[in-house]
Design an enzyme around this catalytic site. Structure first.
Site, PDB file in Angstrom:
ATOM      1  N   ILE A  90       0.810  -1.223   0.000  1.00  0.00           N
ATOM      2  CA  ILE A  90       0.000   0.000   0.000  1.00  0.00           C
ATOM      3  C   ILE A  90       0.843   1.274   0.000  1.00  0.00           C
ATOM      4  O   ILE A  90       0.425   2.295  -0.519  1.00  0.00           O
ATOM      5  CB  ILE A  90      -1.000   0.045   1.191  1.00  0.00           C
ATOM      6  CG1 ILE A  90      -0.273  -0.042   2.522  1.00  0.00           C
ATOM      7  CG2 ILE A  90      -2.044  -1.035   1.060  1.00  0.00           C
ATOM      8  CD1 ILE A  90      -1.185   0.288   3.718  1.00  0.00           C
ATOM      9  N   CYS A 114      -2.630 -12.244   0.466  1.00  0.00           N
ATOM     10  CA  CYS A 114      -1.474 -11.354   0.439  1.00  0.00           C
ATOM     11  C   CYS A 114      -0.941 -11.355   1.853  1.00  0.00           C
ATOM     12  O   CYS A 114      -0.619 -12.418   2.368  1.00  0.00           O
ATOM     13  CB  CYS A 114      -1.877  -9.968  -0.053  1.00  0.00           C
ATOM     14  SG  CYS A 114      -3.373  -9.301   0.710  1.00  0.00           S
ATOM     15  N   GLY A 119      -4.789  -9.985   3.614  1.00  0.00           N
ATOM     16  CA  GLY A 119      -5.867 -10.494   2.779  1.00  0.00           C
ATOM     17  C   GLY A 119      -7.023  -9.531   2.654  1.00  0.00           C
ATOM     18  O   GLY A 119      -8.160  -9.960   2.429  1.00  0.00           O
ATOM     19  N   TRP A 120      -6.757  -8.246   2.812  1.00  0.00           N
ATOM     20  CA  TRP A 120      -7.881  -7.317   2.626  1.00  0.00           C
ATOM     21  C   TRP A 120      -7.595  -6.229   1.591  1.00  0.00           C
ATOM     22  O   TRP A 120      -8.444  -5.401   1.333  1.00  0.00           O
ATOM     23  CB  TRP A 120      -8.348  -6.724   3.949  1.00  0.00           C
ATOM     24  CG  TRP A 120      -7.274  -6.118   4.825  1.00  0.00           C
ATOM     25  CD1 TRP A 120      -6.223  -5.370   4.422  1.00  0.00           C
ATOM     26  CD2 TRP A 120      -7.171  -6.222   6.249  1.00  0.00           C
ATOM     27  NE1 TRP A 120      -5.475  -4.986   5.488  1.00  0.00           N
ATOM     28  CE2 TRP A 120      -6.029  -5.490   6.639  1.00  0.00           C
ATOM     29  CE3 TRP A 120      -7.946  -6.842   7.235  1.00  0.00           C
ATOM     30  CZ2 TRP A 120      -5.644  -5.376   7.975  1.00  0.00           C
ATOM     31  CZ3 TRP A 120      -7.560  -6.722   8.559  1.00  0.00           C
ATOM     32  CH2 TRP A 120      -6.417  -5.996   8.922  1.00  0.00           C
ATOM     33  N   ASP A 121      -6.394  -6.186   1.048  1.00  0.00           N
ATOM     34  CA  ASP A 121      -6.122  -5.185   0.012  1.00  0.00           C
ATOM     35  C   ASP A 121      -5.877  -5.859  -1.340  1.00  0.00           C
ATOM     36  O   ASP A 121      -6.755  -5.925  -2.179  1.00  0.00           O
ATOM     37  CB  ASP A 121      -4.912  -4.333   0.403  1.00  0.00           C
ATOM     38  CG  ASP A 121      -5.208  -3.456   1.609  1.00  0.00           C
ATOM     39  OD1 ASP A 121      -6.318  -2.897   1.649  1.00  0.00           O
ATOM     40  OD2 ASP A 121      -4.359  -3.341   2.497  1.00  0.00           O
ATOM     41  N   ARG A 153      -8.204   3.292   4.724  1.00  0.00           N
ATOM     42  CA  ARG A 153      -7.582   3.476   3.415  1.00  0.00           C
ATOM     43  C   ARG A 153      -7.973   4.813   2.773  1.00  0.00           C
ATOM     44  O   ARG A 153      -7.195   5.409   2.041  1.00  0.00           O
ATOM     45  CB  ARG A 153      -7.976   2.333   2.476  1.00  0.00           C
ATOM     46  CG  ARG A 153      -7.433   0.967   2.858  1.00  0.00           C
ATOM     47  CD  ARG A 153      -5.925   0.875   2.691  1.00  0.00           C
ATOM     48  NE  ARG A 153      -5.439  -0.415   3.152  1.00  0.00           N
ATOM     49  CZ  ARG A 153      -4.892  -0.631   4.355  1.00  0.00           C
ATOM     50  NH1 ARG A 153      -4.732   0.383   5.202  1.00  0.00           N
ATOM     51  NH2 ARG A 153      -4.505  -1.830   4.711  1.00  0.00           N
TER      52      ARG A 153
END
Lengths: 645, 527
Positions: A277, A339, A342-344, A385
């Site tokens: 990110i 990832c 596991g949320w982006d 975010r």
């Protein structure tokens, strides 16, 4: 919020057109609890520009000039509003007020929570019941004899960032579910997100395993085994780690990492290499800067585009989706995607894959459901975010921006495959940031439930649906070959373009000032009535011969363009000081005219898109001339006069 | 000339043809004087692929065992491959292609042999004459006249026999002015702006030389152009420095002291070798199949092609702005006045003049501003981006024009009566054609070679009802307004239709175009 407003009204303010700095309109600036409003003095037009406080990303005040103080407001959807305020003191007040108003500290300060939820109770309830996630699982054929719903997370005890209802392999026992969740970062165990009815392959998602250098969990291994067995025709699964391999390896030192292929039998591990990110946040800032360059040369632009790396990242996300979609549809192999948390990246990869795989997700309602499932329900941290509240700037990142852009890039390659147009994506993007609706508040389903958002706010989805006429892609046909089956996009580098509609909206003269689709929409509306009359007068047999398809389409088209854009129904206009009679409309004008500073809208007699608009668009094009004198060669004193004349 | 002496092997069986978007095909290859013919009989169906030898830009041969592979890189940017059994046959065929694809003598070229049944050599060649053009513009006739001073091409070999000049300037003066301008290209009218009576003139550079020579007649002519309006602009398509340097080789520019009512603006447009190399780099970048976005963008930037598009459009915009906004007449020239001058003047006309935006109007513009105005097509388009031959006078100025027109059409999808397929077709025809239109370097040469009697005219053909349909824009909504292009780099795009035609499978986009076309027809039909 009113206590933060130091100066509610400033007169003789100039709104500066950034493409033609000499063209400015004089008017009055108002600060309301929710919006900054500029109202032109010109009694003929009285154009209004509205900027929602929550859309403000930053307010700069360059050094004061003899004519006053400039304020440059950058919005979170990459628009720029430049004001010239005569008194420095007023400018400082406005800046200070906006700085505070645009950074709410509590959810209750947000627009969607600042209204009376019961003013229009029925409509509110209806708006929330518009989408049914469970119905979408049923549409996919889930639950079935392979995948079942588990009550394990009904109280969010297994994983507080997951939805309460989860689908797992039928053979996964409760101990396996719990055990697997314990071996996954933040308890985000592998669960189903998409089921492909033709191949029986599934897409599952999770976070990274807590494997470190040697740890293993039999439950987690059994879970992946169960996922493989839920696809009777295959004897292995893909585990797609969407991170660059180096990043994944680095995580092992922190007790996390990726699946050891020796411990998990029959998995094939695949790294995709989507950056984290922080990289994405920096990259986006660079592409925003490219979009805001004043008079770049072609070289500046292309090199800026290259060094931003943005398109490279978009390609990585799309490549991840393509890999997953191919595995599922062409090889018939199930895929587990993760990832770090596991949320982006996982949300990006899974949702892009769904768009590629399933025509339904290329419709308006389908895309809403997809976002509701892969992003909202699975705990994408929207409030972190997208900076809904004043918080950690390191948490901010344009994750869903990239997903929406992937969809846009796809729609450029497959112009007939999507039911919606670019405006729909732009509007979705806007509302991810705007907090005008409750959909994207908080960071998980649990948080939203605890806040009681369904009882206190309206849902965006229903409003978008009501306005769907303006988001329709006229080239879309449900029966078109491009609409069917899986999309196989070309992901060669030259297929990726800068999304001008997103990053370059400040440019007033920017084409397309006439778009074929706008024309088509106009022509269609024009002929709409005639068509309907015709249909009415046709004999039944003739109508039947025409086929249901055309009739169905015509039926959809009859929805009148809603002039009042997405706004929770029944809202009273904000208590600004201005003489406003209609609800705030700080959106794109929906006309087919030039994309002016997107927040302006004529409040005069509203004109729908029609042929007249196109010619008026032409006359407006004249403003494009300011760009024509290239700065490169203006050293000759002779012509410098000309250039600035 | 006997082509047959250059064809040692005319037929080879069992050749495999590989080309973009098609599966490999096995069949018979046949070499004729102007074509490669490939036919394949698969059961009942037979397929024929015909390739004009003139279209071949580069040929590479590679032996593999007893057979050989020939790679053909075409001027329309397509790359084909032929696997030929038999080394000798392969070499023979390669030799024939090498020779026959680069014929120098105009009358040997295919247009002189092309005799389709549907067309007759008696048909009109060309769209309109200078006399007709002049007669149509009544408004200008009191101040402007048609001069036949060049009727035998003696005053200016690259000009047409008739040109439009100020009424007050007689032919004798013109002859003197021609001596003061490179190649005899004295200032002539190329566009009359009805709205305000201002004009666009074009010429070549004045031959002022190192000692700042003057020419009274030239000054008189230019004075006559702005008679009454007081001021004119000269757009020089070279940088100030280049214009200064040109004096050393006998060229020059209009100095402030001699032309006090004219204001010079310099805009550097690349031409010649620089432009050709830019095209070569761009095509190379488009053929790079690596998967790195960075590499692609950096190669695209490095080719500078889009910068040339940018400068051309910006300069044309400036020119149009001078005429329409400032209300002044403009003279445009570079050095020879046969390349960037024409590019800028024709783009400005597209911006200003709705008449040039119809299919017939656009072809008419090309005829006036490129064919009759003496753009040396044969020299500029001898080779395209793949050729290994040493560059001589090649330069893709016309392709750059087509690209700029495409950018305009993309920014104003409703304003043009023609569509992208027309531009693509022209981009192909200019390098290799069945028609005589783009042969030779000037009107004089075309007349001398008998092009107008012995070949067919492409423009006439494109206006036949069957073709018109294919090349017209279904969205066309005529507008009388000027169409000002945005020249922000973000607004300019790579012309995928041309440069990525053979790499990117554009089938989805084509289908969308088709869909759009059908919808518009359907909608218009209903209303």
């Amino acid at each position: 919020m009113m206590e933060h407003i130091r100066t509610p009204k400033v007169e003789n303010v100039r709104l500066i057109d950034r493409t033609a700095p000499r063209k400015a309109t004089v008017g009055t600036l108002y600060l309301s609890a929710t919006h900054t409003i500029f109202v032109e003095n010109n009694p003929e037009t009285r154009r209004e520009t509205w900027v929602l406080h929550s859309m403000v990303a930053s307010v700069e005040r360059p050094p004061t000039t003899p004519s006053g103080s400039h304020l440059v407001v950058h919005t979170k959807n990459f628009q720029v509003v430049q004001l010239l305020i005569p008194q420095e003191r007023d400018a400082m007040d406005v800046q200070a007020s906006l700085a505070r108003l645009s950074r709410p500290e509590k959810y209750s300060e947000l627009y969607c929570l600042s209204i009376n939820p019961n003013a229009n109770k029925e409509e509110r309830e209806e708006s929330w019941s518009f989408l049914d996630l469970q119905a979408d699982y049923r549409r996919m054929g889930v639950p079935n004899n392979l995948w079942v719903s588990t009550p394990a997370n009904s109280e969010y005890r297994v994983c507080d960032t997951y939805p309460s209802e989860l689908f797992v392999p039928k053979s996964a026992t409760p101990p396996v579910i719990v055990g697997s969740s314990k071996f996954r970062s933040r308890g985000r165990l592998p669960v189903l997100t998409y089921f492909h009815q033709d191949t029986l392959a599934a897409i599952c998602r999770c976070s990274q395993p807590l494997s470190g250098f040697s740890a293993r969990s039999q439950d987690d291994e059994q879970m992946l085994e169960a996922i493989m067995k839920s696809n009777p025709s295959s004897d292995y699964i893909y585990v797609v780690d969407t991170r660059p391999k180096l990043n994944a390896m680095a995580n092992r030192a922190a007790g996390k990492g990726y699946e050891n292929e020796d411990h998990y039998t029959n998995i094939k591990l695949q790294f995709i290499g989507i950056e984290n990110i922080h990289v994405m946040r920096n990259s986006q800032q660079k592409i925003i800067d490219v979009g805001e360059l004043k008079t770049p040369s072609m070289g500046d632009f292309l090199l800026g585009l290259e060094s931003s790396g943005w398109l490279k990242h978009i390609k990585a996300v799309l490549d991840a989706g393509v890999f997953i979609a191919k595995a599922v549809a062409e090889e018939g192999i199930s895929v587990v995607v993760h990832c770090s948390d596991g949320w982006d990246r996982t949300a990006q990869a899974c949702s892009v894959a769904s768009v590629l795989l399933e025509p339904y997700y290329r419709t308006m309602k389908g895309l809403m459901l997809l976002i509701e499932r892969d992003w909202v329900s699975f705990g994408h941290k929207f409030s972190h975010r997208y900076n809904h509240l004043e918080g950690d700037s390191k948490e901010v990142s344009p994750v869903i921006d990239q997903f929406l852009e992937c969809v846009w890039q796809l729609s450029e390659q497959f112009p007939c495959a999507f039911e919606f147009n670019e405006r729909f994506l732009v509007q979705l993007h806007r509302h991810v940031y705007s907090c005008q609706y409750g959909n994207f508040l908080g960071n998980s389903q649990k948080e939203r439930r605890d806040m009681g958002l369904r009882e206190r706010t309206h849902s965006l989805w229903h409003q978008l649906w009501k306005d769907r006429a303006q988001y329709a892609n006229p080239l879309y046909r449900a029966d078109h070959t491009q609409t069917q089956g899986m999309l196989r996009p070309n992901t060669s580098p030259y297929c990726f373009k800068m999304w001008k509609g997103m990053y370059n909206r400040v440019e007033k003269s920017a084409p397309p000032r006439q778009t074929p689709t706008d024309l088509l929409t106009a022509v269609r509306e024009e002929t709409q009535q005639l068509e309907e009359e015709l249909t009415n007068h046709q004999e039944r047999i003739a109508a039947l011969r025409k086929g249901d398809q055309t009739k169905g389409n015509a039926g959809q088209k009859t929805n009148k363009v809603c002039e009042e854009e997405c706004r929770p129904g029944g809202l009273a206009p904000p208590t600004g000081d201005g003489p406003f009679t209609s609800p705030p409309q700080d959106y794109f004008p929906s006309q087919g005219g030039p994309p002016g500073p997107a927040m302006t809208l004529l409040l005069g007699p509203s004109k729908g898109p029609g042929p007249d608009d196109l010619s008026s668009a032409c006359s407006d094009m004249e403003s494009g001339v300011a760009d024509l004198s290239s700065p490169d060669d203006s050293k000759d004193p002779d012509e410098a006069v000309y250039c600035t004349a | 000339m006997e082509f047959s002496e250059h064809i040692k092997t005319a037929n080879v069986e069992d050749v495999v043809l590989r080309r973009p978007f098609h599966p490999p095909m096995q069949g018979t290859l046949c070499v004729t004087g102007h074509h490669l013919l490939f036919s394949n009989r698969d059961g009942d169906s037979s397929r024929l692929v015909l390739l004009l030898l003139r279209n071949i830009d580069a040929i590479e041969k590679r032996p593999s065992g007893s057979s050989g592979t020939i790679t053909l890189k075409c001027k329309d940017l397509c790359v084909l491959q032929l696997d030929i059994p038999g080394m000798e046959e392969c070499l023979n065929i390669a030799r024939s292609i090498e020779y026959l694809s680069s014929l120098d003598i105009v009358s040997d070229m295919y247009p002189f042999f092309y005799r389709p049944l549907k067309l007759s050599l008696q048909d009109q060649w060309g769209l309109s004459s200078a006399e007709q053009n002049y007669a149509q513009m009544e408004e200008l006739q009191d101040r402007w006249r048609l001069s036949h001073v060049n009727k035998d091409y003696s005053v200016c070999p690259s000009y047409p026999p008739a040109v439009i000049v100020p009424h007050s300037i007689d032919d004798e003066t013109l002859v003197k002015v021609a001596k003061f301008r490179q190649g005899g290209r004295f200032p002539v009218l190329c566009y009359y702006h009805r709205k305000n009576g201002m004009v666009i003139m074009r010429s070549s550079q004045p031959l002022t030389g190192a000692n700042r020579k003057r020419c009274r007649e030239d000054e008189l002519l230019l004075q006559a152009v702005i008679d009454g309006s007081g001021l004119g602009y000269i757009i020089d398509t070279r940088s100030n420095q280049q214009a200064q340097q040109a004096r050393m080789t006998g060229g020059g520019f209009e100095s402030k002291s001699s032309y006090s009512c004219w204001k010079r603006l310099h805009r550097q447009l690349e031409r010649g070798k620089v432009l050709q190399e830019s095209l070569i780099k761009l095509v190379e970048a488009c053929g790079d199949h690596s998967h790195s976005v960075d590499r692609w963008l950096s190669k695209l930037e490095n080719s500078k092609w889009l910068s040339h598009v940018h400068t051309a459009l910006a300069t044309a915009g400036l020119l149009a702005e001078c005429v329409e906004r400032d209300g002044h007449s403009v003279l445009v020239h570079g050095s020879e006045g046969t390349d960037t001058t024409l590019l800028v003047s024709s783009l400005a006309q597209l911006i200003l003049d709705p008449k040039t935006r119809t299919l017939a109007g656009f072809l008419g513009l090309l005829e006036r501003e490129w064919l009759l105005a003496g753009h040396p097509f044969q020299q500029r388009c001898a080779h395209s981006a793949y050729s290994h031959a040493r560059l001589r006078l090649e330069a893709p100025v016309f392709v750059l024009l087509l690209d700029c027109v495409w950018q305009l059409a993309r920014q104003f999808p409703l304003a043009m009566g023609f569509s992208e397929p027309l531009l693509l077709r022209l981009a192909m025809e200019v390098y290799a054609s069945d028609y005589g239109t783009f042969l030779c370097n000037s009107d004089q040469e075309r007349c001398a070679a008998g092009v107008k009697e012995r070949t067919h005219c492409l423009f006439q053909f494109l206006l036949k009802p069957s073709e018109r349909e294919r090349y017209s824009n279904p969205l066309y909504e005529p507008t009388e307004l000027a169409i000002w292009p945005s020249v922000q780099p973000q607004s300019l795009q790579l012309w995928r239709g041309l440069f990525l035609r053979w790499t990117q499978h554009a089938v989805h986009l084509e289908k969308a175009q088709e869909e759009l076309r059908n919808l518009v027809i359907e909608c218009r039909g209903a209303s």
